[in-house]
Motif scaffolding. Sequence first.
Motif, PDB file in Angstrom:
ATOM      1  N   ILE A 170      -2.839   8.597  -5.432  1.00  0.00           N
ATOM      2  CA  ILE A 170      -1.855   9.026  -4.440  1.00  0.00           C
ATOM      3  C   ILE A 170      -2.088  10.511  -4.203  1.00  0.00           C
ATOM      4  O   ILE A 170      -2.074  11.314  -5.141  1.00  0.00           O
ATOM      5  N   THR A 171      -2.339  10.837  -2.945  1.00  0.00           N
ATOM      6  CA  THR A 171      -2.559  12.240  -2.571  1.00  0.00           C
ATOM      7  C   THR A 171      -1.342  12.710  -1.782  1.00  0.00           C
ATOM      8  O   THR A 171      -0.946  12.066  -0.812  1.00  0.00           O
TER       9      THR A 171
ATOM     10  N   ILE B 195      -1.169   5.607   4.952  1.00  0.00           N
ATOM     11  CA  ILE B 195      -0.692   6.954   5.281  1.00  0.00           C
ATOM     12  C   ILE B 195       0.801   6.877   5.571  1.00  0.00           C
ATOM     13  O   ILE B 195       1.219   6.098   6.431  1.00  0.00           O
ATOM     14  N   LEU B 196       1.589   7.672   4.849  1.00  0.00           N
ATOM     15  CA  LEU B 196       3.040   7.600   5.037  1.00  0.00           C
ATOM     16  C   LEU B 196       3.591   8.998   5.307  1.00  0.00           C
ATOM     17  O   LEU B 196       3.402   9.917   4.492  1.00  0.00           O
TER      18      LEU B 196
ATOM     19  N   ALA C 209      12.903   3.170  -6.035  1.00  0.00           N
ATOM     20  CA  ALA C 209      12.219   1.907  -5.735  1.00  0.00           C
ATOM     21  C   ALA C 209      10.965   2.180  -4.887  1.00  0.00           C
ATOM     22  O   ALA C 209       9.916   1.567  -5.106  1.00  0.00           O
ATOM     23  N   MET C 210      11.093   3.112  -3.954  1.00  0.00           N
ATOM     24  CA  MET C 210       9.949   3.447  -3.092  1.00  0.00           C
ATOM     25  C   MET C 210       8.799   4.026  -3.924  1.00  0.00           C
ATOM     26  O   MET C 210       7.638   3.691  -3.715  1.00  0.00           O
ATOM     27  N   ARG C 211       9.160   4.874  -4.890  1.00  0.00           N
ATOM     28  CA  ARG C 211       8.112   5.430  -5.768  1.00  0.00           C
ATOM     29  C   ARG C 211       7.389   4.314  -6.513  1.00  0.00           C
ATOM     30  O   ARG C 211       6.169   4.322  -6.644  1.00  0.00           O
ATOM     31  N   GLY C 212       8.163   3.357  -7.017  1.00  0.00           N
ATOM     32  CA  GLY C 212       7.565   2.222  -7.725  1.00  0.00           C
ATOM     33  C   GLY C 212       6.619   1.458  -6.813  1.00  0.00           C
ATOM     34  O   GLY C 212       5.520   1.063  -7.217  1.00  0.00           O
ATOM     35  N   PHE C 213       7.043   1.287  -5.570  1.00  0.00           N
ATOM     36  CA  PHE C 213       6.216   0.561  -4.606  1.00  0.00           C
ATOM     37  C   PHE C 213       4.899   1.311  -4.346  1.00  0.00           C
ATOM     38  O   PHE C 213       3.820   0.714  -4.325  1.00  0.00           O
ATOM     39  N   LEU C 214       4.983   2.638  -4.182  1.00  0.00           N
ATOM     40  CA  LEU C 214       3.769   3.432  -3.913  1.00  0.00           C
ATOM     41  C   LEU C 214       2.826   3.414  -5.121  1.00  0.00           C
ATOM     42  O   LEU C 214       1.607   3.334  -4.966  1.00  0.00           O
ATOM     43  N   ARG C 215       3.413   3.420  -6.336  1.00  0.00           N
ATOM     44  CA  ARG C 215       2.562   3.322  -7.534  1.00  0.00           C
ATOM     45  C   ARG C 215       1.841   1.977  -7.557  1.00  0.00           C
ATOM     46  O   ARG C 215       0.694   1.877  -7.982  1.00  0.00           O
ATOM     47  N   GLY C 216       2.542   0.934  -7.097  1.00  0.00           N
ATOM     48  CA  GLY C 216       1.921  -0.400  -7.017  1.00  0.00           C
ATOM     49  C   GLY C 216       0.711  -0.378  -6.088  1.00  0.00           C
ATOM     50  O   GLY C 216      -0.334  -0.956  -6.398  1.00  0.00           O
ATOM     51  N   LEU C 217       0.824   0.318  -4.959  1.00  0.00           N
ATOM     52  CA  LEU C 217      -0.310   0.419  -4.022  1.00  0.00           C
ATOM     53  C   LEU C 217      -1.492   1.119  -4.696  1.00  0.00           C
ATOM     54  O   LEU C 217      -2.646   0.746  -4.514  1.00  0.00           O
ATOM     55  N   ARG C 218      -1.171   2.141  -5.477  1.00  0.00           N
ATOM     56  CA  ARG C 218      -2.241   2.853  -6.212  1.00  0.00           C
ATOM     57  C   ARG C 218      -2.911   1.910  -7.208  1.00  0.00           C
ATOM     58  O   ARG C 218      -4.136   1.879  -7.316  1.00  0.00           O
ATOM     59  N   GLU C 219      -2.088   1.135  -7.940  1.00  0.00           N
ATOM     60  CA  GLU C 219      -2.659   0.226  -8.938  1.00  0.00           C
ATOM     61  C   GLU C 219      -3.553  -0.826  -8.298  1.00  0.00           C
ATOM     62  O   GLU C 219      -4.481  -1.324  -8.920  1.00  0.00           O
ATOM     63  N   GLU C 220      -3.260  -1.151  -7.034  1.00  0.00           N
ATOM     64  CA  GLU C 220      -4.120  -2.111  -6.322  1.00  0.00           C
ATOM     65  C   GLU C 220      -5.406  -1.446  -5.837  1.00  0.00           C
ATOM     66  O   GLU C 220      -6.221  -2.071  -5.168  1.00  0.00           O
ATOM     67  N   GLY C 221      -5.576  -0.161  -6.145  1.00  0.00           N
ATOM     68  CA  GLY C 221      -6.823   0.546  -5.812  1.00  0.00           C
ATOM     69  C   GLY C 221      -6.844   1.147  -4.424  1.00  0.00           C
ATOM     70  O   GLY C 221      -7.895   1.579  -3.937  1.00  0.00           O
ATOM     71  N   ARG C 222      -5.689   1.171  -3.761  1.00  0.00           N
ATOM     72  CA  ARG C 222      -5.688   1.704  -2.391  1.00  0.00           C
ATOM     73  C   ARG C 222      -5.691   3.235  -2.410  1.00  0.00           C
ATOM     74  O   ARG C 222      -5.333   3.864  -3.400  1.00  0.00           O
TER      75      ARG C 222
ATOM     76  N   LEU D 203       4.999  11.834  -8.098  1.00  0.00           N
ATOM     77  CA  LEU D 203       4.185  10.686  -7.697  1.00  0.00           C
ATOM     78  C   LEU D 203       2.674  10.919  -7.648  1.00  0.00           C
ATOM     79  O   LEU D 203       1.898   9.990  -7.844  1.00  0.00           O
ATOM     80  N   CYS D 204       2.285  12.150  -7.325  1.00  0.00           N
ATOM     81  CA  CYS D 204       0.911  12.334  -6.846  1.00  0.00           C
ATOM     82  C   CYS D 204      -0.096  12.622  -7.943  1.00  0.00           C
ATOM     83  O   CYS D 204       0.196  13.334  -8.894  1.00  0.00           O
TER      84      CYS D 204
END
Length: 248
Positions: free
Chosen positions: A33-34, A159-160, A174-187, A202-203
Amino acid sequence: MITAHDLHKAFKTKTGTVNAVQGVDFQAHDGQITGLLGPNGAGKTTTLRMLYTLMQPDRGEVRVDGIDARKDPAAVRRALGVLPDARGVYKRLTARENIAYFGELHGMSRAQIEQRTRTLAQALDMGDILDRQTEGFSQGQRTKTAIARALVHDPRNVILDEPTNGLDVMTTRAMRGFLRGLREEGRCVIFSSHIMQEVAALCDRIVIIAKGQVVAAGTADELRAQTGEDNLEDAFVKAIGSDEGLHA
Ligand SMILES: Nc1ncnc2c1ncn2[C@@H]1O[C@H](COP(=O)(O)OP(=O)(O)OP(=O)(O)O)[C@@H](O)[C@H]1O
């Protein structure tokens, strides 16, 4: 992966030229996450708009997964999921219909759209709003709908623009958790914020922008070392030369 190289953008107004972005350079990597951090008016939204091909840079280059945005903007758009600053949710449609509409624009089948909607609605905890017309939605409900819609085609890069703007504490968590999930999926995830605590929470990497330029970039530890400050708050103040954006 998203690369911004030497981006410039100026706006001509009745009262003169605004140099919104003046040589922005950074890389955002997959599985990270950048955060683009900077005070109001620093040039974050303008930078993001150039990344997602809404605006042509006056100078410089954007690459998404190696694709040059100027040469093949359609391929770049396919590789991106975007939460724009104006959420632009269609208010006559339900949340589910908003998501499905974008899926159709991406050429997805009905079955694919249904399956993705189920996954995203669960991840974003949208069960109780999915089949409601979005007119009258709260800010958080609109943001969730716009994020689900942006991710329906399962893009590698996300990009958000200020995703937690106006959200309450629980929804922000909850949003932070969701963004961490995207990172874990390698995005590859890029988000902008003018609030330092948001970015720090987060970053993996932080790109600090002030007056249209990158004034510092790195991990939190690297930023502390670069500025010679022990805490991130002081590092941020030193990098941007003011204490704007320290408080929500
Ligand atoms: N279409 C436009 N016409 C004229 N000036 C513009 C335009 N878009 C942006 N600007 C100016 O460019 C500068 C950068 O704006 P931008 O929206 O990129 O900042 P930002 O970092 O996203 O700020 P915020 O945190 O307040 O959203 C500002 O001075 C803004 O007024």
